[in-house]
Design a protein around this motif. Structure first.
Motif, PDB file in Angstrom:
ATOM      1  N   LYS A 167     -64.317  56.681  -4.122  1.00 31.01           N
ATOM      2  CA  LYS A 167     -63.526  56.822  -2.901  1.00 31.01           C
ATOM      3  C   LYS A 167     -63.594  58.231  -2.319  1.00 31.01           C
ATOM      4  O   LYS A 167     -62.752  58.616  -1.511  1.00 31.01           O
ATOM      5  N   GLY A 168     -64.575  59.018  -2.739  1.00 31.95           N
ATOM      6  CA  GLY A 168     -64.745  60.360  -2.180  1.00 31.95           C
ATOM      7  C   GLY A 168     -65.079  60.291  -0.700  1.00 31.95           C
ATOM      8  O   GLY A 168     -65.699  59.333  -0.236  1.00 31.95           O
ATOM      9  N   LYS A 169     -64.638  61.298   0.048  1.00 32.03           N
ATOM     10  CA  LYS A 169     -64.880  61.334   1.486  1.00 32.03           C
ATOM     11  C   LYS A 169     -65.764  62.523   1.835  1.00 32.03           C
ATOM     12  O   LYS A 169     -65.498  63.652   1.425  1.00 32.03           O
ATOM     13  N   PHE A 170     -66.806  62.228   2.609  1.00 28.24           N
ATOM     14  CA  PHE A 170     -67.705  63.243   3.156  1.00 28.24           C
ATOM     15  C   PHE A 170     -67.684  63.021   4.666  1.00 28.24           C
ATOM     16  O   PHE A 170     -68.211  62.020   5.145  1.00 28.24           O
ATOM     17  N   LYS A 171     -67.045  63.904   5.404  1.00 22.98           N
ATOM     18  CA  LYS A 171     -66.888  63.704   6.850  1.00 22.98           C
ATOM     19  C   LYS A 171     -67.528  64.866   7.602  1.00 22.98           C
ATOM     20  O   LYS A 171     -67.200  66.038   7.346  1.00 22.98           O
ATOM     21  N   ASN A 172     -68.453  64.547   8.525  1.00 24.63           N
ATOM     22  CA  ASN A 172     -69.143  65.557   9.342  1.00 24.63           C
ATOM     23  C   ASN A 172     -69.780  66.644   8.479  1.00 24.63           C
ATOM     24  O   ASN A 172     -69.647  67.828   8.763  1.00 24.63           O
ATOM     25  N   CYS A 173     -70.456  66.253   7.417  1.00 26.67           N
ATOM     26  CA  CYS A 173     -71.046  67.222   6.495  1.00 26.67           C
ATOM     27  C   CYS A 173     -72.568  67.228   6.581  1.00 26.67           C
ATOM     28  O   CYS A 173     -73.196  66.208   6.858  1.00 26.67           O
ATOM     29  N   SER A 174     -73.137  68.392   6.311  1.00 25.89           N
ATOM     30  CA  SER A 174     -74.581  68.506   6.126  1.00 25.89           C
ATOM     31  C   SER A 174     -74.833  68.409   4.629  1.00 25.89           C
ATOM     32  O   SER A 174     -74.335  69.236   3.851  1.00 25.89           O
ATOM     33  N   LEU A 175     -75.587  67.384   4.227  1.00 27.48           N
ATOM     34  CA  LEU A 175     -75.874  67.123   2.811  1.00 27.48           C
ATOM     35  C   LEU A 175     -77.380  67.119   2.579  1.00 27.48           C
ATOM     36  O   LEU A 175     -77.892  66.342   1.773  1.00 27.48           O
ATOM     37  N   LYS A 176     -78.079  67.990   3.270  1.00 27.45           N
ATOM     38  CA  LYS A 176     -79.539  68.039   3.174  1.00 27.45           C
ATOM     39  C   LYS A 176     -79.967  68.443   1.766  1.00 27.45           C
ATOM     40  O   LYS A 176     -79.533  69.472   1.247  1.00 27.45           O
ATOM     41  N   GLY A 177     -80.793  67.613   1.156  1.00 25.13           N
ATOM     42  CA  GLY A 177     -81.321  67.924  -0.168  1.00 25.13           C
ATOM     43  C   GLY A 177     -80.308  67.812  -1.289  1.00 25.13           C
ATOM     44  O   GLY A 177     -80.582  68.197  -2.427  1.00 25.13           O
ATOM     45  N   THR A 178     -79.136  67.282  -1.024  1.00 28.17           N
ATOM     46  CA  THR A 178     -78.104  67.156  -2.055  1.00 28.17           C
ATOM     47  C   THR A 178     -78.490  66.067  -3.049  1.00 28.17           C
ATOM     48  O   THR A 178     -78.996  65.017  -2.676  1.00 28.17           O
ATOM     49  N   ASP A 179     -78.250  66.320  -4.333  1.00 27.95           N
ATOM     50  CA  ASP A 179     -78.660  65.407  -5.397  1.00 27.95           C
ATOM     51  C   ASP A 179     -77.466  64.588  -5.898  1.00 27.95           C
ATOM     52  O   ASP A 179     -76.538  65.136  -6.487  1.00 27.95           O
ATOM     53  N   PHE A 180     -77.516  63.277  -5.645  1.00 22.86           N
ATOM     54  CA  PHE A 180     -76.482  62.346  -6.099  1.00 22.86           C
ATOM     55  C   PHE A 180     -76.998  61.459  -7.226  1.00 22.86           C
ATOM     56  O   PHE A 180     -76.450  60.381  -7.471  1.00 22.86           O
ATOM     57  N   SER A 181     -78.030  61.875  -7.924  1.00 27.97           N
ATOM     58  CA  SER A 181     -78.621  61.058  -8.986  1.00 27.97           C
ATOM     59  C   SER A 181     -77.584  60.658 -10.032  1.00 27.97           C
ATOM     60  O   SER A 181     -76.823  61.497 -10.518  1.00 27.97           O
ATOM     61  N   GLU A 182     -77.554  59.359 -10.346  1.00 31.19           N
ATOM     62  CA  GLU A 182     -76.706  58.793 -11.393  1.00 31.19           C
ATOM     63  C   GLU A 182     -75.214  59.027 -11.164  1.00 31.19           C
ATOM     64  O   GLU A 182     -74.415  58.913 -12.082  1.00 31.19           O
ATOM     65  N   ALA A 183     -74.825  59.353  -9.933  1.00 33.65           N
ATOM     66  CA  ALA A 183     -73.405  59.530  -9.614  1.00 33.65           C
ATOM     67  C   ALA A 183     -72.773  58.165  -9.347  1.00 33.65           C
ATOM     68  O   ALA A 183     -73.451  57.206  -9.004  1.00 33.65           O
ATOM     69  N   ASP A 184     -71.471  58.088  -9.508  1.00 35.59           N
ATOM     70  CA  ASP A 184     -70.723  56.880  -9.166  1.00 35.59           C
ATOM     71  C   ASP A 184     -69.925  57.182  -7.904  1.00 35.59           C
ATOM     72  O   ASP A 184     -68.908  57.890  -7.940  1.00 35.59           O
ATOM     73  N   LEU A 185     -70.421  56.678  -6.784  1.00 37.44           N
ATOM     74  CA  LEU A 185     -69.789  56.903  -5.481  1.00 37.44           C
ATOM     75  C   LEU A 185     -69.253  55.582  -4.921  1.00 37.44           C
ATOM     76  O   LEU A 185     -69.328  55.321  -3.721  1.00 37.44           O
ATOM     77  N   THR A 186     -68.710  54.764  -5.806  1.00 40.42           N
ATOM     78  CA  THR A 186     -68.126  53.489  -5.404  1.00 40.42           C
ATOM     79  C   THR A 186     -67.077  53.727  -4.315  1.00 40.42           C
ATOM     80  O   THR A 186     -66.201  54.581  -4.468  1.00 40.42           O
ATOM     81  N   ASP A 187     -67.205  52.977  -3.223  1.00 41.65           N
ATOM     82  CA  ASP A 187     -66.263  53.045  -2.100  1.00 41.65           C
ATOM     83  C   ASP A 187     -66.188  54.415  -1.427  1.00 41.65           C
ATOM     84  O   ASP A 187     -65.213  54.708  -0.718  1.00 41.65           O
ATOM     85  N   ALA A 188     -67.180  55.258  -1.625  1.00 42.95           N
ATOM     86  CA  ALA A 188     -67.201  56.560  -0.943  1.00 42.95           C
ATOM     87  C   ALA A 188     -67.460  56.356   0.544  1.00 42.95           C
ATOM     88  O   ALA A 188     -68.061  55.367   0.962  1.00 42.95           O
ATOM     89  N   ARG A 189     -66.989  57.300   1.359  1.00 44.41           N
ATOM     90  CA  ARG A 189     -67.205  57.242   2.806  1.00 44.41           C
ATOM     91  C   ARG A 189     -68.040  58.441   3.228  1.00 44.41           C
ATOM     92  O   ARG A 189     -67.664  59.588   2.979  1.00 44.41           O
ATOM     93  N   PHE A 190     -69.153  58.150   3.881  1.00 47.25           N
ATOM     94  CA  PHE A 190     -70.011  59.179   4.459  1.00 47.25           C
ATOM     95  C   PHE A 190     -69.913  59.019   5.972  1.00 47.25           C
ATOM     96  O   PHE A 190     -70.557  58.153   6.552  1.00 47.25           O
TER      97      PHE A 190
END
Length: 194
Positions: free
Chosen positions: A113-136
């Motif tokens: 349920k993490g929130k990422f709003k109006n963010c620059s995530l260039k090259g960010t590594d989310f490997s093997e993360a649990d982002l269930t119900d996250a909002r981008f």
């Protein structure tokens, strides 16, 4: 009110402070606010941040070893190259709004349920993360890495420039806009024309 040498701070505001690269170690911050602070390269080993807000801070290349983040919000922050992978897993919860998180790392983190709003995530590594119900929301995910990432129920409907391989990530009930479907098909060599 805590003294400068205190290892525990509650409900305090830290404004326009700079912390030297040695940083603060093994200090707890509970419901604290950091405003307009330059914390570039600081070492916060062993610190805990509980329900804290970082507003308009530079946290680029900060060292977050064995840190606890529970209900922490970052607003208008620059966080280039920050590695969240070494933070404590217990109660990890962070939200971001209007932040630059280019080349950050969230490998193996659970931020449901993490929130990422109006963010620059260039090259960010989310490997093997649990982002269930996250909002981008309205995020630039150019060259962001999703590998064996749990994205069940995640919402990407307003985000762009992402490439996510459906065979290497869990996407059950994830939401995408029709334009965003291109980012799911890149690895198949499919050409989508308007």
């Amino acid at each position: 009110m805590a003294t400068e040498e205190s290892n525990y701070h509650i409900n305090q505001t830290f404004e326009k402070i700079s912390i030297l690269p040695k940083g603060l170690r093994e200090t707890q911050f509970d419901e604290c606010t950091f405003k307009n602070c330059d914390l570039t390269g600081a070492d916060f080993y062993g610190c805990d941040f509980i329900k804290c807000t970082f507003d308009n801070c530079n946290l680029s290349m900060v060292k977050f070893g064995a840190i606890g983040f529970d209900g922490v919000e970052f607003v208008n922050c620059k966080m280039v190259g920050v590695d969240f992978s070494n933070t404590k897993d217990f109660l990890f919860g962070v939200d971001f709004s209007n932040c630059i998180l280019d080349y950050a790392a969230f490998m193996k983190k659970k931020n449901k349920k993490g929130k990422f709003k109006n963010c620059s995530l260039k090259g960010t590594d989310f490997s093997e993360a649990d982002l269930t119900d996250a909002r981008f929301e309205r995020c630039d995910l150019s060259t962001a890495v999703f590998m064996r990432t749990i994205l069940s129920g995640a919402n990407f409907t307003t985000s762009y420039n992402f490439t996510i391989d459906p065979e290497k990530n869990q996407l059950r009930k994830a939401k995408f806009s029709p334009e965003g479907l291109i980012g799911l098909l890149v690895n198949y060599g499919i050409i989508v024309e308007n």
